[in-house]
Design a protein around this motif. Structure first.
Motif, PDB file in Angstrom:
ATOM      1  N   MET A 156       0.760  -1.058  -0.081  1.00  0.00           N
ATOM      2  CA  MET A 156       0.051   0.053   0.136  1.00  0.00           C
ATOM      3  C   MET A 156       0.901   1.259   0.041  1.00  0.00           C
ATOM      4  SD  MET A 156      -2.918   1.160   2.808  1.00  0.00           S
ATOM      5  CE  MET A 156      -1.787   0.916   4.263  1.00  0.00           C
ATOM      6  N   LEU A 157       0.533   2.159  -0.829  1.00  0.00           N
ATOM      7  CA  LEU A 157       1.078   3.560  -0.865  1.00  0.00           C
ATOM      8  C   LEU A 157       0.463   4.424  -0.075  1.00  0.00           C
ATOM      9  CD1 LEU A 157       2.041   3.811  -4.619  1.00  0.00           C
ATOM     10  CD2 LEU A 157       3.664   2.914  -2.819  1.00  0.00           C
ATOM     11  N   VAL A 158       1.450   5.552   0.894  1.00  0.00           N
ATOM     12  CA  VAL A 158       0.708   6.274   1.412  1.00  0.00           C
ATOM     13  C   VAL A 158       1.751   7.593   1.475  1.00  0.00           C
ATOM     14  CG1 VAL A 158      -0.412   5.067   3.451  1.00  0.00           C
ATOM     15  CG2 VAL A 158       2.036   5.692   3.466  1.00  0.00           C
ATOM     16  N   VAL A 159       0.832   8.959   1.529  1.00  0.00           N
ATOM     17  CA  VAL A 159       1.580  10.051   1.279  1.00  0.00           C
ATOM     18  C   VAL A 159       1.867  10.534   2.754  1.00  0.00           C
ATOM     19  CG1 VAL A 159       1.682  12.391   0.475  1.00  0.00           C
ATOM     20  CG2 VAL A 159       0.678  10.566  -0.920  1.00  0.00           C
ATOM     21  N   LEU A 160       3.376  10.889   3.256  1.00  0.00           N
ATOM     22  CA  LEU A 160       3.721  11.395   4.360  1.00  0.00           C
ATOM     23  C   LEU A 160       3.726  12.808   4.603  1.00  0.00           C
ATOM     24  CD1 LEU A 160       6.674   9.204   4.767  1.00  0.00           C
ATOM     25  CD2 LEU A 160       4.585   8.630   5.604  1.00  0.00           C
ATOM     26  N   LEU A 161       2.505  13.493   5.142  1.00  0.00           N
ATOM     27  CA  LEU A 161       2.792  14.866   5.443  1.00  0.00           C
ATOM     28  C   LEU A 161       2.746  15.293   6.964  1.00  0.00           C
ATOM     29  CD1 LEU A 161      -0.582  15.611   3.504  1.00  0.00           C
ATOM     30  CD2 LEU A 161       1.595  16.107   2.879  1.00  0.00           C
ATOM     31  N   ASP A 162       3.859  15.783   7.353  1.00  0.00           N
ATOM     32  CA  ASP A 162       4.094  16.421   8.714  1.00  0.00           C
ATOM     33  C   ASP A 162       3.927  15.175   9.527  1.00  0.00           C
ATOM     34  OD1 ASP A 162       5.361  18.771   8.044  1.00  0.00           O
ATOM     35  OD2 ASP A 162       2.974  19.688   8.096  1.00  0.00           O
ATOM     36  N   ASN A 163       2.614  15.132  10.429  1.00  0.00           N
ATOM     37  CA  ASN A 163       2.201  14.171  11.451  1.00  0.00           C
ATOM     38  C   ASN A 163       1.035  13.244  10.875  1.00  0.00           C
ATOM     39  OD1 ASN A 163       4.419  15.173  12.833  1.00  0.00           O
ATOM     40  ND2 ASN A 163       3.091  16.759  13.791  1.00  0.00           N
ATOM     41  N   GLN A 164       1.087  13.180   9.544  1.00  0.00           N
ATOM     42  CA  GLN A 164      -0.237  12.598   9.220  1.00  0.00           C
ATOM     43  C   GLN A 164       0.108  11.521   7.910  1.00  0.00           C
ATOM     44  OE1 GLN A 164      -3.716  14.830   8.448  1.00  0.00           O
ATOM     45  NE2 GLN A 164      -2.417  16.399   7.377  1.00  0.00           N
ATOM     46  N   LEU A 165      -0.767  10.515   7.792  1.00  0.00           N
ATOM     47  CA  LEU A 165      -0.711   9.729   6.603  1.00  0.00           C
ATOM     48  C   LEU A 165      -2.003  10.152   5.563  1.00  0.00           C
ATOM     49  CD1 LEU A 165       0.526   6.268   8.037  1.00  0.00           C
ATOM     50  CD2 LEU A 165       1.869   8.011   7.046  1.00  0.00           C
ATOM     51  N   CYS A 166      -1.669  10.437   4.394  1.00  0.00           N
ATOM     52  CA  CYS A 166      -2.880  10.428   3.526  1.00  0.00           C
ATOM     53  C   CYS A 166      -2.747   9.654   2.305  1.00  0.00           C
ATOM     54  CB  CYS A 166      -2.570  11.920   2.817  1.00  0.00           C
ATOM     55  SG  CYS A 166      -3.193  13.226   3.878  1.00  0.00           S
ATOM     56  N   SER A 167      -4.029   9.234   1.756  1.00  0.00           N
ATOM     57  CA  SER A 167      -4.198   8.337   0.778  1.00  0.00           C
ATOM     58  C   SER A 167      -3.588   8.969  -0.443  1.00  0.00           C
ATOM     59  CB  SER A 167      -5.599   8.121   0.421  1.00  0.00           C
ATOM     60  OG  SER A 167      -5.677   7.724  -0.870  1.00  0.00           O
ATOM     61  N   PRO A 168      -2.636   8.429  -1.331  1.00  0.00           N
ATOM     62  CA  PRO A 168      -2.268   9.030  -2.542  1.00  0.00           C
ATOM     63  C   PRO A 168      -3.505   9.840  -3.255  1.00  0.00           C
ATOM     64  CG  PRO A 168      -1.277   6.863  -2.339  1.00  0.00           C
ATOM     65  CD  PRO A 168      -2.300   6.914  -1.168  1.00  0.00           C
ATOM     66  N   HIS A 169      -4.562   9.090  -3.320  1.00  0.00           N
ATOM     67  CA  HIS A 169      -5.479   9.503  -4.154  1.00  0.00           C
ATOM     68  C   HIS A 169      -5.982  10.933  -3.585  1.00  0.00           C
ATOM     69  CE1 HIS A 169      -9.057   9.252  -6.864  1.00  0.00           C
ATOM     70  NE2 HIS A 169      -9.810   9.696  -5.746  1.00  0.00           N
ATOM     71  N   GLN A 170      -6.039  11.403  -2.638  1.00  0.00           N
ATOM     72  CA  GLN A 170      -6.324  12.547  -2.002  1.00  0.00           C
ATOM     73  C   GLN A 170      -5.168  13.694  -2.363  1.00  0.00           C
ATOM     74  OE1 GLN A 170      -6.109  11.538   2.129  1.00  0.00           O
ATOM     75  NE2 GLN A 170      -8.145  12.551   2.241  1.00  0.00           N
ATOM     76  N   VAL A 171      -3.932  13.381  -2.822  1.00  0.00           N
ATOM     77  CA  VAL A 171      -2.878  14.272  -3.075  1.00  0.00           C
ATOM     78  C   VAL A 171      -2.595  14.245  -4.627  1.00  0.00           C
ATOM     79  CG1 VAL A 171      -0.336  14.734  -2.880  1.00  0.00           C
ATOM     80  CG2 VAL A 171      -1.646  14.028  -0.776  1.00  0.00           C
ATOM     81  N   CYS A 172      -2.656  12.988  -5.272  1.00  0.00           N
ATOM     82  CA  CYS A 172      -2.317  12.763  -6.655  1.00  0.00           C
ATOM     83  C   CYS A 172      -3.370  13.050  -7.736  1.00  0.00           C
ATOM     84  CB  CYS A 172      -1.577  11.349  -6.586  1.00  0.00           C
ATOM     85  SG  CYS A 172      -0.219  11.025  -5.695  1.00  0.00           S
ATOM     86  N   GLN A 173      -4.494  13.132  -7.104  1.00  0.00           N
ATOM     87  CA  GLN A 173      -5.598  13.168  -8.237  1.00  0.00           C
ATOM     88  C   GLN A 173      -5.574  14.517  -9.096  1.00  0.00           C
ATOM     89  OE1 GLN A 173      -9.304  13.400  -6.141  1.00  0.00           O
ATOM     90  NE2 GLN A 173     -10.652  12.689  -8.034  1.00  0.00           N
ATOM     91  N   THR A 174      -4.828  15.512  -8.635  1.00  0.00           N
ATOM     92  CA  THR A 174      -4.894  16.641  -9.479  1.00  0.00           C
ATOM     93  C   THR A 174      -3.579  16.795 -10.093  1.00  0.00           C
ATOM     94  OG1 THR A 174      -4.366  18.033  -7.720  1.00  0.00           O
ATOM     95  CG2 THR A 174      -6.873  17.881  -8.312  1.00  0.00           C
ATOM     96  N   CYS A 175      -2.540  15.718  -9.819  1.00  0.00           N
ATOM     97  CA  CYS A 175      -1.107  15.940 -10.146  1.00  0.00           C
ATOM     98  C   CYS A 175      -1.226  15.487 -11.698  1.00  0.00           C
ATOM     99  CB  CYS A 175      -0.305  14.930  -9.422  1.00  0.00           C
ATOM    100  SG  CYS A 175       1.414  14.929 -10.117  1.00  0.00           S
ATOM    101  N   LEU A 176      -0.329  16.064 -12.758  1.00  0.00           N
ATOM    102  CA  LEU A 176      -0.307  15.907 -14.029  1.00  0.00           C
ATOM    103  C   LEU A 176       0.614  14.786 -13.980  1.00  0.00           C
ATOM    104  CD1 LEU A 176       0.503  19.350 -15.417  1.00  0.00           C
ATOM    105  CD2 LEU A 176      -2.014  18.175 -15.665  1.00  0.00           C
ATOM    106  N   MET A 177       1.457  14.086 -13.199  1.00  0.00           N
ATOM    107  CA  MET A 177       2.267  13.028 -13.551  1.00  0.00           C
ATOM    108  C   MET A 177       1.301  11.776 -12.909  1.00  0.00           C
ATOM    109  SD  MET A 177       4.995  14.174 -14.325  1.00  0.00           S
ATOM    110  CE  MET A 177       6.174  12.990 -13.902  1.00  0.00           C
ATOM    111  N   ALA A 178       0.379  11.823 -12.432  1.00  0.00           N
ATOM    112  CA  ALA A 178      -0.558  10.738 -12.062  1.00  0.00           C
ATOM    113  C   ALA A 178      -1.123   9.786 -13.204  1.00  0.00           C
ATOM    114  CB  ALA A 178      -1.620  11.222 -11.093  1.00  0.00           C
ATOM    115  N   ASP A 179      -1.593   8.739 -12.878  1.00  0.00           N
ATOM    116  CA  ASP A 179      -2.081   8.001 -13.813  1.00  0.00           C
ATOM    117  C   ASP A 179      -3.643   8.511 -14.136  1.00  0.00           C
ATOM    118  OD1 ASP A 179      -3.540   6.739 -11.799  1.00  0.00           O
ATOM    119  OD2 ASP A 179      -2.508   4.997 -11.943  1.00  0.00           O
ATOM    120  N   GLN A 180      -4.297   7.799 -15.059  1.00  0.00           N
ATOM    121  CA  GLN A 180      -5.648   8.019 -15.461  1.00  0.00           C
ATOM    122  C   GLN A 180      -6.603   7.933 -14.190  1.00  0.00           C
ATOM    123  OE1 GLN A 180      -7.052   5.460 -18.802  1.00  0.00           O
ATOM    124  NE2 GLN A 180      -4.793   5.245 -19.315  1.00  0.00           N
ATOM    125  N   ASN A 181      -6.179   7.154 -12.992  1.00  0.00           N
ATOM    126  CA  ASN A 181      -6.904   7.093 -12.117  1.00  0.00           C
ATOM    127  C   ASN A 181      -6.750   7.827 -11.002  1.00  0.00           C
ATOM    128  OD1 ASN A 181      -8.494   4.746 -13.189  1.00  0.00           O
ATOM    129  ND2 ASN A 181      -6.644   3.496 -12.695  1.00  0.00           N
TER     130      ASN A 181
END
Length: 65
Positions: free
Chosen positions: A1-26
């Motif tokens: 499972m991939l997680v995004v590390l932000l300061d003191n919390q873990l986030c789903s990549p979907h929350q961060v990557c959804q608007t990234c131009l480098m992300a896949d179609q999903n």
């Protein structure tokens, strides 16, 4: 499972990557065969640390099993 590390919390990549131009179609990071294609691997300081990567946008992503 991939997680995004932000300061003191873990986030789903979907929350961060959804608007990234480098992300896949999903809106997920480009993860293929244990490699983050839209970032670079970071050196592990200890063997018990999960694999970590830094994406093109500067976020730290960890692969946790």
């Amino acid at each position: 499972m991939l997680v995004v590390l932000l300061d003191n919390q873990l986030c789903s990549p979907h929350q961060v990557c959804q608007t990234c131009l480098m992300a896949d179609q999903n809106g997920q990071p480009r993860w293929h065969q244990g490699q983050l294609r839209c970032g670079r691997a970071l050196r592990k300081l200890t063997d018990d640390m999960p694999e970590q990567f830094e994406c093109q946008m500067g976020f730290r992503i960890a692969h946790i099993e």
